[in-house]
Design an enzyme around this catalytic site. Sequence first.
Site, PDB file in Angstrom:
ATOM      1  N   ASP A 177      12.989   5.958  23.900  1.00  0.00           N
ATOM      2  CA  ASP A 177      13.506   5.244  22.788  1.00  0.00           C
ATOM      3  C   ASP A 177      14.418   4.219  23.339  1.00  0.00           C
ATOM      4  O   ASP A 177      14.105   3.571  24.391  1.00  0.00           O
ATOM      5  CB  ASP A 177      14.031   5.994  21.572  1.00  0.00           C
ATOM      6  CG  ASP A 177      14.143   5.277  20.342  1.00  0.00           C
ATOM      7  OD1 ASP A 177      13.274   4.988  19.584  1.00  0.00           O
ATOM      8  OD2 ASP A 177      15.408   4.712  20.055  1.00  0.00           O
ATOM      9  N   TYR A 307      19.269  -3.198  18.045  1.00  0.00           N
ATOM     10  CA  TYR A 307      17.844  -3.741  17.672  1.00  0.00           C
ATOM     11  C   TYR A 307      18.210  -5.217  17.637  1.00  0.00           C
ATOM     12  O   TYR A 307      17.477  -6.001  18.048  1.00  0.00           O
ATOM     13  CB  TYR A 307      17.374  -3.114  16.239  1.00  0.00           C
ATOM     14  CG  TYR A 307      16.810  -1.967  16.349  1.00  0.00           C
ATOM     15  CD1 TYR A 307      15.449  -1.476  16.605  1.00  0.00           C
ATOM     16  CD2 TYR A 307      17.504  -0.695  16.460  1.00  0.00           C
ATOM     17  CE1 TYR A 307      15.015  -0.349  16.340  1.00  0.00           C
ATOM     18  CE2 TYR A 307      17.063   0.639  16.475  1.00  0.00           C
ATOM     19  CZ  TYR A 307      15.929   0.766  16.537  1.00  0.00           C
ATOM     20  OH  TYR A 307      15.258   1.930  16.495  1.00  0.00           O
ATOM     21  N   HIS A 361       7.880  12.031  19.745  1.00  0.00           N
ATOM     22  CA  HIS A 361       9.021  10.912  20.079  1.00  0.00           C
ATOM     23  C   HIS A 361      10.361  11.573  20.464  1.00  0.00           C
ATOM     24  O   HIS A 361      10.773  11.134  21.366  1.00  0.00           O
ATOM     25  CB  HIS A 361       9.253   9.749  19.140  1.00  0.00           C
ATOM     26  CG  HIS A 361      10.050   8.660  19.123  1.00  0.00           C
ATOM     27  ND1 HIS A 361       9.689   7.741  20.142  1.00  0.00           N
ATOM     28  CD2 HIS A 361      11.685   8.426  18.706  1.00  0.00           C
ATOM     29  CE1 HIS A 361      10.797   7.063  20.089  1.00  0.00           C
ATOM     30  NE2 HIS A 361      11.694   7.214  19.389  1.00  0.00           N
TER      31      HIS A 361
END
Length: 387
Positions: A177, A307, A361
Amino acid sequence: MQIEPFQIAIPDHDIDDLRQRIRASRWAPATPSPAWQQGADPAWLRELADYWATHFDWRAAERKLNQQPQFLADVDGQRVHFVHRRGNGLSPYPLVVTHGWPGSFFEFHLLLDQLCDPGSFGADPADAFDVVVPSLPGFAFSAAPAQGGTSSFQVADLWVSLMRGLGYERFGAQGGDIGAGVSVALAARHPQAVEGIHLNFLPSSYEPAIGAAQQPLTAAEENFLREKAEWALLEGGYAHMHSTKPQTLAASLNDSPIGLAAWIAEKFRAWSDCDGEIERVFSKDDLLTNISLYWHTQTIGTSMQMYWENRLQPMRFAGAPRVVPPVGFAHFPKELSHPPRSWIERTFDVVQWTDMPGGGHFAAMEKPGLLATEIRRFFRPLRAQKS
C-alpha cells in the site's frame, strides 16, 4: 536525534465517550440491495458496533500493543512514532517496514515475531532481522506534518534519517500500500543507504518510462492497465475522495465511530482473501484494535492527507534512470491490482518474483508466515554481502 520510550495510555474518559457515541448513533436506513453490494452491510455493522460498545476491551488491546517496544523520536523536526524490535540472532539485518491505509503499525504484530525470531518458527535463526516499523506522518502517534508537501518521497527522507539515528547506515525496506510507495521512494532517492526493497503491492501512481524510445506495451501490460482503470472506476471512489476533498470526509469520520468503522472495515473485507466472510480472516478484536487507533488518535483526516500529497507527487519514472537497488515482489492473488513482472522491470531490477498461493492486500495480517518466508529469502543474499 532525540528518542524516548513510549507506551499507549488512552484516557478513561475517551473510552467512555466512544461507547456513548456508539450507543447514540443514528443509523442510516438500509437500501434493498444485497449485503455489501453498496458498501458496508448495515446488519454486520450493527453487530460490530454492539461488540465495540459492550464487549471490546481496549485496555486488553492496549496491553497487547504495548508489548512491542515503542518509541517517539524527533526526526528532522517531525515527531515519529515507531516500533523498534531487535532480532534474536548473531547478526540481525536492519529492515524498515512501512504500513499503509487503512492499516497501522498494528498490521505487523504477527509478522514481527516471524522476522525477529525466525528460530521460534522452525526457520534459520541466521535470518533474523532488526525491524523498525514507523507510523506514517499523521497516522496513530506520529504527528501530522505542519506544512504540506510530505509525500512518499519526503517520508522516505525521514526514514533514512530515522534509521541512521538508530545506527543503521545501510538497510533494507519492505512495504505494501502506501508503504510500498515509501519503499520505492527509498530505493529511488537513497540507493547509497537502501540495499534492496521487498514489495507486496505496486503503488497505483507508478508509471515507468514508456513511449517511442522504449519497448512497446505487451499484451499483458495493456490488459493490466485496462483492469486497473476498471477497478479505479468501480472501487476507487475512496481514493479519489481522499486525494481531492479529504477534509470534507474527515469532518464526518472523525465525529462518528460508526462512520469510521464502516469506512475502514469495508476495505478489510473487500481487499482481503476472505471470500466475503471478513471474520474468516480478521477477528472483531483485531479489526477494532486498528479502527480504535484511528479513533483515539483522531488521525483519520491526517492519514488521508498522504493521498493528497501523493497525487501531487506521483511515482512517475519517465526519463529517470533505472532504480539501482534490487526488488523482490510477492504477488498475492487477492491484491487490488496484478501488474505483470515486465511492467515493474521497466524501472527496477526484479530479482525475486513469487506468485503467492493465497492472501490479499493485508498480507502481513492474512499470511504472515508466507510473507516472512519471502522476505527472508529475498534479503538472504544481501545479508551475505554485508558479512
